[in-house]
Design an enzyme around this catalytic site. Structure first.
Site, PDB file in Angstrom:
ATOM      1  N   ILE A 160       0.841  -1.207   0.000  1.00 36.68           N
ATOM      2  CA  ILE A 160       0.000   0.000   0.000  1.00 36.68           C
ATOM      3  C   ILE A 160       0.868   1.247   0.000  1.00 36.68           C
ATOM      4  O   ILE A 160       0.628   2.188  -0.760  1.00 36.68           O
ATOM      5  CB  ILE A 160      -0.941  -0.001   1.216  1.00 36.68           C
ATOM      6  CG1 ILE A 160      -1.897  -1.189   1.141  1.00 36.68           C
ATOM      7  CG2 ILE A 160      -1.727   1.309   1.293  1.00 36.68           C
ATOM      8  CD1 ILE A 160      -2.675  -1.433   2.412  1.00 36.68           C
ATOM      9  N   ASP A 202      10.589   1.906   7.927  1.00 36.89           N
ATOM     10  CA  ASP A 202      10.228   0.493   7.826  1.00 36.89           C
ATOM     11  C   ASP A 202      11.505  -0.318   7.997  1.00 36.89           C
ATOM     12  O   ASP A 202      12.374  -0.310   7.119  1.00 36.89           O
ATOM     13  CB  ASP A 202       9.575   0.180   6.473  1.00 36.89           C
ATOM     14  CG  ASP A 202       8.944  -1.208   6.454  1.00 36.89           C
ATOM     15  OD1 ASP A 202       9.553  -2.135   7.027  1.00 36.89           O
ATOM     16  OD2 ASP A 202       7.858  -1.372   5.879  1.00 36.89           O
ATOM     17  N   ALA A 246      -4.389   1.310   7.914  1.00 41.50           N
ATOM     18  CA  ALA A 246      -3.721   0.019   8.101  1.00 41.50           C
ATOM     19  C   ALA A 246      -4.482  -0.807   9.130  1.00 41.50           C
ATOM     20  O   ALA A 246      -5.445  -1.484   8.800  1.00 41.50           O
ATOM     21  CB  ALA A 246      -2.272   0.241   8.512  1.00 41.50           C
ATOM     22  N   ARG A 247      -4.074  -0.731  10.391  1.00 40.18           N
ATOM     23  CA  ARG A 247      -4.767  -1.405  11.482  1.00 40.18           C
ATOM     24  C   ARG A 247      -4.767  -0.479  12.695  1.00 40.18           C
ATOM     25  O   ARG A 247      -3.746   0.133  13.033  1.00 40.18           O
ATOM     26  CB  ARG A 247      -4.092  -2.728  11.836  1.00 40.18           C
ATOM     27  CG  ARG A 247      -4.306  -3.834  10.797  1.00 40.18           C
ATOM     28  CD  ARG A 247      -5.769  -4.246  10.715  1.00 40.18           C
ATOM     29  NE  ARG A 247      -5.991  -5.383   9.826  1.00 40.18           N
ATOM     30  CZ  ARG A 247      -6.259  -5.297   8.529  1.00 40.18           C
ATOM     31  NH1 ARG A 247      -6.312  -4.090   7.954  1.00 40.18           N
ATOM     32  NH2 ARG A 247      -6.468  -6.372   7.805  1.00 40.18           N
ATOM     33  N   ASP A 261      -9.733   4.909   8.901  1.00 38.43           N
ATOM     34  CA  ASP A 261     -10.575   3.908   8.245  1.00 38.43           C
ATOM     35  C   ASP A 261     -10.613   2.620   9.065  1.00 38.43           C
ATOM     36  O   ASP A 261     -11.325   1.688   8.702  1.00 38.43           O
ATOM     37  CB  ASP A 261     -10.053   3.623   6.832  1.00 38.43           C
ATOM     38  CG  ASP A 261     -10.973   2.732   6.024  1.00 38.43           C
ATOM     39  OD1 ASP A 261     -12.187   3.032   5.974  1.00 38.43           O
ATOM     40  OD2 ASP A 261     -10.502   1.740   5.438  1.00 38.43           O
ATOM     41  N   GLU A 277     -14.743  -2.848  15.775  1.00 40.66           N
ATOM     42  CA  GLU A 277     -15.484  -2.686  14.519  1.00 40.66           C
ATOM     43  C   GLU A 277     -16.689  -3.608  14.505  1.00 40.66           C
ATOM     44  O   GLU A 277     -16.551  -4.786  14.844  1.00 40.66           O
ATOM     45  CB  GLU A 277     -14.566  -2.971  13.319  1.00 40.66           C
ATOM     46  CG  GLU A 277     -13.426  -1.974  13.194  1.00 40.66           C
ATOM     47  CD  GLU A 277     -12.559  -2.182  11.954  1.00 40.66           C
ATOM     48  OE1 GLU A 277     -12.841  -3.138  11.175  1.00 40.66           O
ATOM     49  OE2 GLU A 277     -11.629  -1.393  11.746  1.00 40.66           O
ATOM     50  N   HIS A 325     -13.941   1.301   7.444  1.00 43.29           N
ATOM     51  CA  HIS A 325     -13.036   0.233   7.013  1.00 43.29           C
ATOM     52  C   HIS A 325     -13.400  -0.256   5.612  1.00 43.29           C
ATOM     53  O   HIS A 325     -13.668  -1.444   5.395  1.00 43.29           O
ATOM     54  CB  HIS A 325     -13.039  -0.941   8.003  1.00 43.29           C
ATOM     55  CG  HIS A 325     -11.787  -1.765   7.928  1.00 43.29           C
ATOM     56  ND1 HIS A 325     -11.314  -2.527   8.966  1.00 43.29           N
ATOM     57  CD2 HIS A 325     -10.881  -1.940   6.914  1.00 43.29           C
ATOM     58  CE1 HIS A 325     -10.200  -3.147   8.624  1.00 43.29           C
ATOM     59  NE2 HIS A 325      -9.919  -2.799   7.370  1.00 43.29           N
ATOM     60  N   GLY A 366     -11.400   0.887   2.858  1.00 40.38           N
ATOM     61  CA  GLY A 366     -10.290   1.298   2.003  1.00 40.38           C
ATOM     62  C   GLY A 366      -9.993   0.381   0.844  1.00 40.38           C
ATOM     63  O   GLY A 366      -9.873   0.822  -0.295  1.00 40.38           O
TER      64      GLY A 366
END
Length: 332
Positions: free
Chosen positions: A164, A183, A243-244, A267, A272, A291, A293
């Site tokens: 992504i 990263d 992402a999360r 998102d 959830e 959520h 995306g």
């Protein structure tokens, strides 16, 4: 070629397999569809997998464990209509030499697009201006309403890269943005096709006017952005998370948003669906989407997977293969 589809009967399967996709899959071999409205259990999958060459899976499908594989003498391909396969296939699948493909790359395209839509909407104050216009006012952002900002030549920090993040870099290039990427699994050479992006430490990535989260949810990333790290984000900056949710400590994020020091576009959430009375819903400096995306545009995800099932049938190279090394770092 025998194909077993684990997705249960119902609206979710129909959204991934509308008539054209269903017909296409059935043209590739003998297909057994899950006849129930519930996902298979691991034991039920084990009972059905004898003689199956291709296993087509979706969200909620049981894990393909060593025990399942004991009954799977012919299984050669696991084709997942979702993105991450980390919680779907076990290491035993790779040990057995079974190929694994998923719609991860296509889903990443859609998620990057949604990420761009969220950050542009917040930078350009679209939600705030819409509220102003709906109230009968004329807000221009020139000291009378919301602050309008731009992505052009902005400094952006990416927390995690992945597929992504790489797709988002393509979009950011057109705005002339300068991107700092954190990263630990990425080398500087991996960014060679994006001259405006550089590999940095986490502190530098967080010291950006826009911070976008793209790390996978793993044991080491859960809670990574805690109160101390969120405090490193500059005043007035925008935090985007597609992402999360668990990568960002919820309490620390709420405290920052309550203060008005930063804004956010989200998102993903710790719970959830997001509860109707959740505080996030009442904060005007937050843009929320449910959520969606990468997962709501479903036929292209299925099409990508079927492309690889067809390649598998024809004995050609698989385009959407997930190697063991990628599986090991995917969201769990």
């Amino acid at each position: 070629m025998r194909i077993l589809v684990t997705l249960p009967a119902g609206d979710l399967r129909d959204s991934f397999f509308p008539p054209g996709m269903r017909d296409r899959l059935e043209s590739l071999g003998t297909v057994e569809w899950n006849p129930d409205v519930d996902d298979f259990t691991e034991a039920e999958l084990r009972d059905r997998i004898d003689g199956v060459d291709v296993l087509v899976t979706g969200w909620g499908s049981p894990r393909v464990t060593a025990d399942v594989l004991d009954a799977a003498d012919d299984l050669s391909l696991v084709a997942h209509t979702g993105g991450s396969v980390a919680s779907l296939v076990s290491e035993a699948v790779y040990d057995a030499g079974i190929a694994v493909v998923s719609a991860n790359d296509v889903m990443a395209d859609h998620t990057a697009e949604h990420t761009l839509a969220l950050l542009l909407s917040q930078l350009r104050a679209v939600p705030a201006l819409d509220r102003t216009m709906s109230a009968g006012e004329w807000g221009t952002g020139d000291g009378e309403g919301a602050e309008i900002r731009t992505l052009h030549e902005a400094d952006v920090g990416l927390v995690g890269l992945g597929t992504i993040g790489r797709n988002l870099l393509d979009h950011l290039d057109s705005f002339g943005a300068t991107v700092s990427v954190y990263d630990p699994y990425v080398d500087a050479e991996d960014l060679s096709e994006w001259p405006s992006a550089s590999l940095t430490d986490l502190k530098t990535a967080l010291d950006s006017r826009v911070v976008s989260v793209h790390a996978a949810r793993t044991e080491e990333t859960v809670g990574m952005l805690d109160a101390d790290r969120l405090a490193q984000i500059p005043d007035g900056a925008l935090l985007v998370n597609t992402a999360r949710a668990e990568i960002v400590e919820e309490g620390a994020l709420l405290a920052e948003l309550r203060s008005g020091r930063i804004s956010a576009a989200l998102d993903v959430y710790h719970e959830e669906p997001l509860p109707a009375d959740h505080e996030l819903r009442s904060l005007e400096n937050v843009l929320l989407t449910p959520h969606v995306g990468g997962s709501e545009i479903r036929p292209p995800l299925t099409a990508a997977v079927l492309d690889d099932v067809e390649r598998f049938r024809d004995g050609t190279s698989l385009e959407y293969r997930i190697p063991r090394e990628q599986w090991a770092t995917m969201t769990r």
